[in-house]
Design a protein around this motif. Structure first.
Motif, PDB file in Angstrom:
ATOM      1  N   PHE A   1      -1.087   9.990   8.964  1.00 19.03           N
ATOM      2  CA  PHE A   1      -1.510   8.648   8.588  1.00 19.03           C
ATOM      3  C   PHE A   1      -1.612   8.549   7.069  1.00 19.03           C
ATOM      4  O   PHE A   1      -1.982   9.512   6.403  1.00 19.03           O
ATOM      5  CB  PHE A   1      -2.850   8.310   9.251  1.00 19.03           C
ATOM      6  N   HIS A   2      -1.272   7.394   6.520  1.00 21.20           N
ATOM      7  CA  HIS A   2      -1.324   7.161   5.082  1.00 21.20           C
ATOM      8  C   HIS A   2      -1.679   5.703   4.835  1.00 21.20           C
ATOM      9  O   HIS A   2      -1.662   4.881   5.749  1.00 21.20           O
ATOM     10  CB  HIS A   2       0.022   7.519   4.425  1.00 21.20           C
ATOM     11  N   GLU A   3      -1.973   5.394   3.568  1.00 22.73           N
ATOM     12  CA  GLU A   3      -2.267   4.007   3.235  1.00 22.73           C
ATOM     13  C   GLU A   3      -1.007   3.165   3.409  1.00 22.73           C
ATOM     14  O   GLU A   3       0.112   3.673   3.439  1.00 22.73           O
ATOM     15  CB  GLU A   3      -2.823   3.887   1.811  1.00 22.73           C
ATOM     16  N   GLN A   4      -1.216   1.876   3.527  1.00 21.66           N
ATOM     17  CA  GLN A   4      -0.113   0.946   3.731  1.00 21.66           C
ATOM     18  C   GLN A   4       0.846   0.975   2.542  1.00 21.66           C
ATOM     19  O   GLN A   4       0.426   1.010   1.392  1.00 21.66           O
ATOM     20  CB  GLN A   4      -0.676  -0.463   3.897  1.00 21.66           C
ATOM     21  N   VAL A   5       2.127   0.985   2.849  1.00 20.50           N
ATOM     22  CA  VAL A   5       3.176   0.836   1.836  1.00 20.50           C
ATOM     23  C   VAL A   5       4.102  -0.283   2.283  1.00 20.50           C
ATOM     24  O   VAL A   5       4.402  -0.408   3.463  1.00 20.50           O
ATOM     25  CB  VAL A   5       3.965   2.146   1.601  1.00 20.50           C
TER      26      VAL A   5
ATOM     27  N   GLU B   1       7.111   2.518  -2.863  1.00 20.71           N
ATOM     28  CA  GLU B   1       5.729   2.929  -2.590  1.00 20.71           C
ATOM     29  C   GLU B   1       5.702   4.127  -1.654  1.00 20.71           C
ATOM     30  O   GLU B   1       4.893   5.037  -1.818  1.00 20.71           O
ATOM     31  CB  GLU B   1       4.931   1.773  -1.992  1.00 20.71           C
ATOM     32  N   SER B   2       6.582   4.144  -0.684  1.00 19.91           N
ATOM     33  CA  SER B   2       6.655   5.269   0.252  1.00 19.91           C
ATOM     34  C   SER B   2       7.011   6.558  -0.479  1.00 19.91           C
ATOM     35  O   SER B   2       6.437   7.614  -0.213  1.00 19.91           O
ATOM     36  CB  SER B   2       7.693   4.980   1.341  1.00 19.91           C
TER      37      SER B   2
ATOM     38  N   LEU C   1       4.155   8.494  -2.043  1.00 13.52           N
ATOM     39  CA  LEU C   1       3.155   9.146  -1.192  1.00 13.52           C
ATOM     40  C   LEU C   1       3.332  10.656  -1.211  1.00 13.52           C
ATOM     41  O   LEU C   1       4.458  11.154  -1.184  1.00 13.52           O
ATOM     42  CB  LEU C   1       3.286   8.685   0.263  1.00 13.52           C
TER      43      LEU C   1
ATOM     44  N   GLY D   1       3.996  -1.909   6.891  1.00 16.24           N
ATOM     45  CA  GLY D   1       3.542  -0.896   5.944  1.00 16.24           C
ATOM     46  C   GLY D   1       3.094   0.347   6.637  1.00 16.24           C
ATOM     47  O   GLY D   1       2.700   1.307   6.101  1.00 16.24           O
TER      48      GLY D   1
END
Length: 92
Positions: A16-20, A25-26, A29, A92
């Motif tokens: 899981f990661h923050e929204q991109v 943006e990806s 990460l 995202g």
């Protein structure tokens, strides 16, 4: 989506990661899992057909060519609400 993979006994790892909202943006990460960065696109046509297209991060997608391959007339991106209703995820 994860529940479906589990039901089908498909092995997977999930991070899981923050929204991109785009591939730039990806790319920024820092992820612990190895593998290709992919973009997932939920497309729809006017006849109600829905298509989940998964492609690599650096590949551009020609929607006209995809529509032809799928024997569809014209594709557009499904709404964020439709994405959530079908797959339980937000953009995202």
């Amino acid at each position: 989506m994860l529940a479906l993979l589990e039901q089908q006994d498909v092995p997977f790892e999930c991070e899981f990661h923050e929204q991109v909202l785009n591939m730039a943006e990806s790319g920024a990460l820092e992820l612990s899992l190895d593998g290709a960065r992919c973009k997932n696109l939920l497309l729809q046509d006017k006849q109600g057909g829905l298509y989940l297209v998964v492609t690599t991060a650096h590949k551009s997608l020609d929607l006209s060519a995809v529509a032809k391959t799928l024997n569809s007339k014209r594709l557009s991106f499904a709404s964020a609400d439709r994405l959530f209703d079908l797959l339980g995820v937000r953009p995202g």
